[in-house]
Design a protein around this motif. Structure first.
Motif, short mmCIF file in Angstrom:
data_model
loop_
_atom_site.label_atom_id
_atom_site.label_comp_id
_atom_site.label_asym_id
_atom_site.label_seq_id
_atom_site.Cartn_x
_atom_site.Cartn_y
_atom_site.Cartn_z
N ALA A 134 7.15 -7.66 56.89
CA ALA A 134 6.65 -8.09 55.58
C ALA A 134 7.59 -9.11 54.96
CB ALA A 134 6.47 -6.89 54.66
N TRP A 135 8.88 -8.90 55.11
CA TRP A 135 9.88 -9.84 54.58
C TRP A 135 9.72 -11.19 55.26
CZ3 TRP A 135 14.11 -12.45 56.65
CH2 TRP A 135 15.01 -12.98 55.72
N GLU A 136 9.56 -11.17 56.59
CA GLU A 136 9.36 -12.41 57.34
C GLU A 136 8.11 -13.15 56.85
OE1 GLU A 136 10.65 -12.08 61.88
OE2 GLU A 136 9.41 -10.38 61.24
N ALA A 137 7.03 -12.41 56.68
CA ALA A 137 5.76 -13.00 56.29
C ALA A 137 5.82 -13.58 54.88
CB ALA A 137 4.65 -11.96 56.37
N SER A 138 6.69 -13.05 54.04
CA SER A 138 6.77 -13.51 52.65
C SER A 138 7.60 -14.78 52.50
CB SER A 138 7.35 -12.41 51.76
OG SER A 138 8.74 -12.26 52.01
N ARG A 139 8.21 -15.21 53.57
CA ARG A 139 9.05 -16.40 53.53
C ARG A 139 8.51 -17.47 54.46
NH1 ARG A 139 11.11 -12.48 51.34
NH2 ARG A 139 13.02 -12.51 50.16
N GLN A 140 8.82 -18.68 54.14
CA GLN A 140 8.48 -19.77 55.04
C GLN A 140 9.76 -20.16 55.76
OE1 GLN A 140 6.70 -22.84 52.72
NE2 GLN A 140 4.79 -21.73 52.47
N PHE A 141 9.75 -19.94 57.05
CA PHE A 141 10.94 -20.22 57.84
C PHE A 141 10.80 -21.53 58.59
CE2 PHE A 141 11.16 -15.55 57.71
CZ PHE A 141 12.43 -15.44 57.20
N THR A 142 11.90 -22.20 58.73
CA THR A 142 11.98 -23.37 59.58
C THR A 142 12.96 -23.02 60.68
OG1 THR A 142 11.66 -24.82 57.69
CG2 THR A 142 12.59 -25.81 59.67
#
Length: 79
Positions: A55-63
């Motif tokens: 959920a934490w991963e999904a809530s952020r936009q990662f590059t």
């Protein structure tokens, strides 16, 4: 404390490997309140719920660049 056998728990090294960062980064994020709450399973055993990390991963936009995680707000592109 009762632990649901259906919940997958990750240790700090597993979380770090999943995100491509060091274990020290995970501990720092936890300390700074920038990461999901860890679960104490007893003694010195600390784990994170896989669902919370997802959920934490999904809530952020990662590059991702060169296999490294670049936090939101930080750009690797030249100005």
């Amino acid at each position: 404390m009762h632990h649901d056998p259906e919940i997958t728990y990750l240790n700090v090294q597993q979380v770090a490997e999943r995100l491509g960062v060091s274990a020290a980064s995970i501990w720092r994020w936890k300390r700074d309140g920038d990461f999901p709450r860890a679960v104490k399973l007893g003694g010195r055993t600390t784990r994170w719920k896989l669902a919370d990390v997802e959920a934490w991963e999904a809530s952020r936009q990662f590059t991702f660049a060169r296999g490294l995680l670049v936090p939101p707000g930080l750009s690797l592109s030249a100005a």
